[in-house]
Design an enzyme around this catalytic site. Structure first.
Site, PDB file in Angstrom:
ATOM      1  N   CYS A  27       0.787  -1.231   0.000  1.00  0.00           N
ATOM      2  CA  CYS A  27       0.000   0.000   0.000  1.00  0.00           C
ATOM      3  C   CYS A  27       0.819   1.281   0.000  1.00  0.00           C
ATOM      4  O   CYS A  27       0.551   2.171  -0.820  1.00  0.00           O
ATOM      5  CB  CYS A  27      -0.997   0.020   1.152  1.00  0.00           C
ATOM      6  SG  CYS A  27      -1.151  -1.493   2.057  1.00  0.00           S
ATOM      7  N   ARG A  39       6.703 -11.029   5.573  1.00  0.00           N
ATOM      8  CA  ARG A  39       6.332 -10.722   6.950  1.00  0.00           C
ATOM      9  C   ARG A  39       6.955 -11.778   7.846  1.00  0.00           C
ATOM     10  O   ARG A  39       6.860 -12.968   7.552  1.00  0.00           O
ATOM     11  CB  ARG A  39       4.803 -10.760   7.132  1.00  0.00           C
ATOM     12  CG  ARG A  39       4.111  -9.648   6.370  1.00  0.00           C
ATOM     13  CD  ARG A  39       2.611  -9.676   6.566  1.00  0.00           C
ATOM     14  NE  ARG A  39       1.996  -8.772   5.615  1.00  0.00           N
ATOM     15  CZ  ARG A  39       0.685  -8.671   5.387  1.00  0.00           C
ATOM     16  NH1 ARG A  39      -0.157  -9.446   6.072  1.00  0.00           N
ATOM     17  NH2 ARG A  39       0.215  -7.825   4.510  1.00  0.00           N
ATOM     18  N   GLN A  61       1.031 -11.151  -3.310  1.00  0.00           N
ATOM     19  CA  GLN A  61      -0.397 -10.844  -3.298  1.00  0.00           C
ATOM     20  C   GLN A  61      -0.848 -10.425  -4.689  1.00  0.00           C
ATOM     21  O   GLN A  61      -0.093  -9.784  -5.417  1.00  0.00           O
ATOM     22  CB  GLN A  61      -0.671  -9.659  -2.362  1.00  0.00           C
ATOM     23  CG  GLN A  61      -0.346  -9.923  -0.919  1.00  0.00           C
ATOM     24  CD  GLN A  61      -0.497  -8.666  -0.085  1.00  0.00           C
ATOM     25  OE1 GLN A  61      -0.075  -7.588  -0.479  1.00  0.00           O
ATOM     26  NE2 GLN A  61      -1.104  -8.817   1.084  1.00  0.00           N
ATOM     27  N   ASP A  64      -2.496  -7.917  -5.496  1.00  0.00           N
ATOM     28  CA  ASP A  64      -2.890  -6.736  -4.737  1.00  0.00           C
ATOM     29  C   ASP A  64      -3.348  -5.615  -5.661  1.00  0.00           C
ATOM     30  O   ASP A  64      -2.936  -5.559  -6.820  1.00  0.00           O
ATOM     31  CB  ASP A  64      -1.667  -6.253  -3.944  1.00  0.00           C
ATOM     32  CG  ASP A  64      -2.053  -5.434  -2.734  1.00  0.00           C
ATOM     33  OD1 ASP A  64      -3.253  -5.299  -2.473  1.00  0.00           O
ATOM     34  OD2 ASP A  64      -1.150  -4.927  -2.056  1.00  0.00           O
ATOM     35  N   HIS A  90      -4.909  -1.284  -5.206  1.00  0.00           N
ATOM     36  CA  HIS A  90      -5.476  -0.216  -4.384  1.00  0.00           C
ATOM     37  C   HIS A  90      -6.298   0.674  -5.280  1.00  0.00           C
ATOM     38  O   HIS A  90      -5.824   1.113  -6.314  1.00  0.00           O
ATOM     39  CB  HIS A  90      -4.359   0.548  -3.677  1.00  0.00           C
ATOM     40  CG  HIS A  90      -3.658  -0.316  -2.680  1.00  0.00           C
ATOM     41  ND1 HIS A  90      -2.574  -1.086  -3.011  1.00  0.00           N
ATOM     42  CD2 HIS A  90      -3.947  -0.586  -1.385  1.00  0.00           C
ATOM     43  CE1 HIS A  90      -2.201  -1.782  -1.949  1.00  0.00           C
ATOM     44  NE2 HIS A  90      -3.011  -1.510  -0.947  1.00  0.00           N
ATOM     45  N   LYS A 110     -13.942  -4.046   6.699  1.00  0.00           N
ATOM     46  CA  LYS A 110     -13.489  -4.914   5.611  1.00  0.00           C
ATOM     47  C   LYS A 110     -14.444  -6.066   5.361  1.00  0.00           C
ATOM     48  O   LYS A 110     -15.226  -6.458   6.238  1.00  0.00           O
ATOM     49  CB  LYS A 110     -12.096  -5.461   5.915  1.00  0.00           C
ATOM     50  CG  LYS A 110     -12.036  -6.320   7.166  1.00  0.00           C
ATOM     51  CD  LYS A 110     -10.608  -6.778   7.437  1.00  0.00           C
ATOM     52  CE  LYS A 110     -10.520  -7.520   8.751  1.00  0.00           C
ATOM     53  NZ  LYS A 110      -9.151  -7.869   9.134  1.00  0.00           N
ATOM     54  N   HIS A 168      -8.130  -1.316  -0.248  1.00  0.00           N
ATOM     55  CA  HIS A 168      -7.169  -2.412  -0.461  1.00  0.00           C
ATOM     56  C   HIS A 168      -7.994  -3.586  -0.931  1.00  0.00           C
ATOM     57  O   HIS A 168      -9.039  -3.856  -0.363  1.00  0.00           O
ATOM     58  CB  HIS A 168      -6.513  -2.871   0.836  1.00  0.00           C
ATOM     59  CG  HIS A 168      -5.881  -1.805   1.648  1.00  0.00           C
ATOM     60  ND1 HIS A 168      -4.530  -1.644   1.694  1.00  0.00           N
ATOM     61  CD2 HIS A 168      -6.399  -0.873   2.480  1.00  0.00           C
ATOM     62  CE1 HIS A 168      -4.238  -0.655   2.529  1.00  0.00           C
ATOM     63  NE2 HIS A 168      -5.342  -0.170   3.017  1.00  0.00           N
TER      64      HIS A 168
END
Length: 633
Positions: A333, A362, A380, A382, A384, A464, A510
């Site tokens: 992000c 992580r 991911q 991913d 945004h 979420k 996200h």
RNA sequence: GCCGGAAUAGCUCAGCAGGUAGAGCAGCUGACUUGUAAUCAGAAGGUCGAGGGUUCGAUUCCUUUUUCCGGCACCA
């Protein structure tokens, strides 16, 4: 006169208060035998409950789900009784019903061993044979506390102290064992016929890792021995689907000590990955996303601005060079906001959808790692979405549609949806939370989707929606996610110019559909048991010759298939065809193509599917059509 | 991270009471030229996860550690 209305609306009258079990007897002896509990005016009670007034009655037997729950709960008590008899110094705590069974947590001076489990189970069997009646007693809080304190059950005392004052305290006794419980329970221990203790594990008192660790014993319980056996067989079958096992068998990937929680992708696994990535790329492009790529290693200052350095540091891998400190990105992000921040943005640019197949790391706690489902290094799918408050709902709907389309393509119809709303500790104005929660809820309702509401479970920066899939053992894994974020755009000073030329902070969504490639591929492996559909199979075809005589023909056929874009292998080894078929079948290759003299003479191949079915001889053209048809499904 | 368990050949696993390791499959070599889920034979293959200790001697016992497995906690 007491009038009892049964479920078929017939009415039975009795001249004095009467127990449920007596009414059941009055209806039929076999019903009485099967009675485990009842609903009296909608309230769940024991079979021994005595009805004083005119009431509606629904008898619970093992045919009802409630009946099965009663069995499981009573088996948990049986377990506790057995443990107390064998290990009198053990203290009992709680023993709830869970899916497929129950557990009971004990405090004891040492952990229970698998050998203990055998002894405990044997003791449980003995208590069943004694067919001890199970009796309910209602007493006052003080008496209950006094009682449990007197027998040294300190955890029970704690539990009672937290029960609201106005609630009645009920105890259940069987033999010498008395436990605090709301009930209901089966009338006697003899009703418990099919159970098995499955595992021992540590678990924290009240689920808090600051508390003492208790000894948890898990068990499963069923209506009868057949059901129990079916369940145990199902577990065995499920184990065969384990992605870790299949990943090894099919040589898709491996993990090793030198890189805990990080995956080494082998050629076949990586082929699958690429197929999935390309499919995803194509889908998001259609939906108006722009793909980008951002750095993995980013200076500490960005993470300080984003707040991760302060709040997330334990989970971040860091590195340094020339007096500067960096973090390996745990998420994409902040980098995406940096891309957004390049150049001025107008309201006309929104919604802006930036996507990245973003590699993140992580430092997850070691105990949480699990195959490729929970890892430390992952990618991911991913993106945004930067948008206005008014656009949130529409973007949410668009994403839900996209996610369902993608899941369907991969063969998943069974998706668990969870909506998590504002937690106590949060940022952002309440009116924004109102708006955001409403946008997500409306999006879900608009699509007619059922969801589980998780109040207070949202992130501190926004509510979420989670999209959860189940693995072969019924464990749930969150894959997709849609999170609103009121925090990060502001922290990193993302702005756009609105119609009136005022500066505004965009809302950021996200979102990920697969979640991580690693987890999603793990779930795919288990879902398909490694028998991937043709479009996903890393090897789609293998061509086998019967003897050396057909080598040239086989090679030519192989080349043609490859040139036509099929993922094909060739097995020219000097082995019997049965051997080669066995091996290819174990590799779960969708189609096996066999070449012998017969095929060479007629310019065909013989086609066998991995399930063993024989499609007979066909020409290259026919095969092509067959495969294309399957791919276009 | 916490509790418990495990780690032996490429893979699946034996080795139950301390005397430096076995099987099947795979791999290699050779024979066989094969028609729909395992052809036969031969040779080879392991400092028994890593470090330390006890012992005349440790894969085996103790200890530290790493990783994995089952739970728990975590999953801003």
């Amino acid at each position: 006169m007491i009038r009892i209305t049964l479920t078929d609306n017939s009415i039975k009258s009795f001249d004095k208060p009467i127990a449920v079990l007596e009414i059941a007897k009055d209806i039929s002896p076999s019903l009485a035998k099967a009675t485990l509990g009842a609903f009296v005016n909608g309230i769940e009670v024991d079979a021994t409950f005595i009805i004083n007034n005119d009431s509606n009655l629904k008898i619970i037997t093992d045919k009802d789900n409630e009946g099965l729950e009663i069995i499981r709960h009573s088996t948990a008590h049986l377990l506790a009784q057995a443990v107390k008899e064998l290990y009198p110094t053990a203290q009992v705590t709680i023993g709830p019903v869970i899916s497929d069974g129950f557990y009971y947590d004990f405090s004891y001076e040492r952990p229970f061993t698998p050998e203990d489990l055998i002894l405990i189970e044997r003791k449980m069997q003995q208590l069943v044979e004694q067919n001890l009646p199970i009796k309910r007693i209602e007493i006052t809080r003080n008496k209950a506390i006094e009682y449990f304190a007197s027998i040294g059950e300190n955890y029970k005392v704690q539990i009672i102290q937290q029960i609201p004052e106005d609630q009645t305290i009920s105890l259940y006794s069987q033999g010498n064992f008395t436990d605090l419980c709301r009930g209901p329970h089966v009338p006697s221990t003899g009703k418990l016929k099919a159970f098995k203790l499955t595992k021992v594990a540590g678990a924290y008192w009240r689920g808090d890792s600051n508390n003492e660790m208790l000894q948890r014993i898990y068990g499963t319980a069923w209506r009868n021995k057949d059901e129990l056996q079916n369940y145990l067989s199902m577990l065995e079958e499920a184990e065969k689907r384990d992605h870790r096992k299949i990943g090894k068998q099919l040589s898709l990937f491996h993990l090793q000590e030198e890189a805990p929680g990080m995956v080494f992708w082998h050629p076949k696994g990586w082929v699958m990955w690429q197929i999935i990535e390309q499919y995803m790329r194509q889908e998001i492009e259609k939906d108006g996303y722009k793909e980008i790529r951002t750095p993995l290693v980013v200076d500490r200052s960005l993470w300080e601005k984003s707040g991760h350095w302060q709040n997330y540091s334990e989970l971040m891998f860091t590195t340094h060079s020339e007096k500067r400190e960096y973090a390996i990105k745990p998420m994409n992000c902040p980098c995406h906001i940096l891309v957004f921040n390049q150049g001025l943005k107008s309201y006309r640019d929104l919604p802006l959808r930036l996507a990245e197949f973003g590699s993140c790391h992580r430092n997850e706690p070691s105990g949480g790692l699990h195959g490729i489902m929970r890892v430390r290094g992952f990618v991911q799918d991913d993106a945004h979405i930067f948008c206005t408050e008014e656009q949130m709902e529409e973007e949410a709907i668009k994403f839900i549609d996209l996610t369902y389309k993608i899941y369907k393509k991969f063969g998943f119809e069974d998706v668990i949806l969870k909506l998590s709303t504002r937690p106590a500790k949060r940022v952002g104005e309440d009116h924004l939370w109102d708006l955001a929660e409403e946008a997500l809820a409306k999006a879900l309702k608009n699509k007619g989707l059922e969801y589980i509401l998780q109040p207070g479970e949202g992130a501190f920066y926004g509510p979420k929606i989670e999209f959860t899939l189940k693995d072969c053992l019924g464990r749930e894994w969150q894959c997709g996610t849609l999170q609103l974020d009121f925090n990060l755009p502001e922290r990193l000073q993302a702005v756009y110019f609105d119609k009136d030329n005022s500066k505004k902070t965009p809302v950021m969504l996200h979102r990920a559909a697969l979640g991580s490639f690693e987890r999603f591929i793990g779930i795919l492996i288990e879902h398909y048991e490694g028998k991937f559909p043709l479009w996903l199979a890393p090897v789609q075809l293998v061509i086998l010759n019967i003897s050396e005589k057909q080598i040239d023909y086989t090679k030519q056929f192989y080349e043609n298939l490859k040139n036509n874009g099929f993922r094909c292998e060739i097995d020219l080894r000097n082995d019997k065809v049965g051997y080669k078929i066995r091996e290819a079948t174990l590799q779960k290759i969708p189609y096996l193509l066999i070449v012998g003299d017969k095929e060479v003479d007629t310019n065909t191949i013989t086609v066998r599917k991995r399930d063993g079915s024989d499609l007979g001889q066909m020409s290259e053209m026919q095969l092509n059509d067959l495969l294309q048809a399957e791919l276009n499904q």
